[in-house]
Design an enzyme around this catalytic site. Sequence first.
Site, PDB file in Angstrom:
ATOM      1  N   TYR A  15     -10.687   2.484 -30.858  1.00  0.00           N
ATOM      2  CA  TYR A  15     -10.839   2.646 -29.402  1.00  0.00           C
ATOM      3  C   TYR A  15     -12.248   3.124 -29.045  1.00  0.00           C
ATOM      4  CZ  TYR A  15      -8.737   2.993 -24.755  1.00  0.00           C
ATOM      5  OH  TYR A  15      -8.407   2.799 -23.443  1.00  0.00           O
ATOM      6  N   LYS A  57     -12.726   6.599 -20.963  1.00  0.00           N
ATOM      7  CA  LYS A  57     -11.466   7.028 -20.351  1.00  0.00           C
ATOM      8  C   LYS A  57     -11.435   8.549 -20.152  1.00  0.00           C
ATOM      9  CE  LYS A  57      -9.276   3.071 -19.906  1.00  0.00           C
ATOM     10  NZ  LYS A  57      -8.998   2.499 -18.568  1.00  0.00           N
TER      11      LYS A  57
END
Length: 254
Positions: A154, A161
């Site tokens: 990720y 995020k």
Amino acid sequence: MVEGKNILVVGLANKYSIAAAISSSLHENGATLGFSYQNERFEKFINEFSKDNGGDFTQVCDLSSDKDIKNLISTAVEKWGKIDGIVHSVGFAPADQISGNIEDCITREGFQITHDVSSYSFAGLLKEAHPHMSENSSIITLTYVGSQEATPNYNVMGMAKASLEASVRYFASTLGSKGIRVNSISAGPIKTLAAAGISGFSKMLDIYKEKSPLKKNITTDDVANVAYFLISDLSSSVTGQTIYVDNGFNIVGY
């Protein structure tokens, strides 16, 4: 609870996405929707989806352009006068930023692109829209647990995020006095076209199903139900929160 509300949906790209499920739910419950799309590549799909889901207008908006964001909000205000809600479903990272070890893949350019599109787009949208939001309006965005935990592959998106979730808290703290609520939904992994770009995604689905307390994967409809709650008046006292829709996976240590 959303009957007659005017909701702007930003980031819808295909009918299998979380944003599509949210939009359909809002439409089925009486909301009027407006849609933005990134470029002409998505125009045909967005126009057809809008026609089938209570759309009042569609407009191109490159979220890396402040001018496009201003024009989008201007169109919504011209149509509706006030905006009752915004759904921000936007995330992008160059493929080389979400594969392998972060020390091997991270670049200055990749970091900037990922944060600009995935995080600043939300801040830029709220900066422009907040003077035109109605009292007791609601804004939501979508995030992922990779913002809080180091998640394989990720990488830079996890950083973006985390930035996005911080934006939710800061905007919620200042816009609350104007009757505007700001929240995020942290959805578990769902087999969407966007997720397909994350290396090892199928294995991630298997892990979630095995380790989550409810022993299953989530669907776009699961997220849409919570989004409906947050956009509606049912959540009139909820702001600044990240709501996890992941079958409880975030509470489990392993």
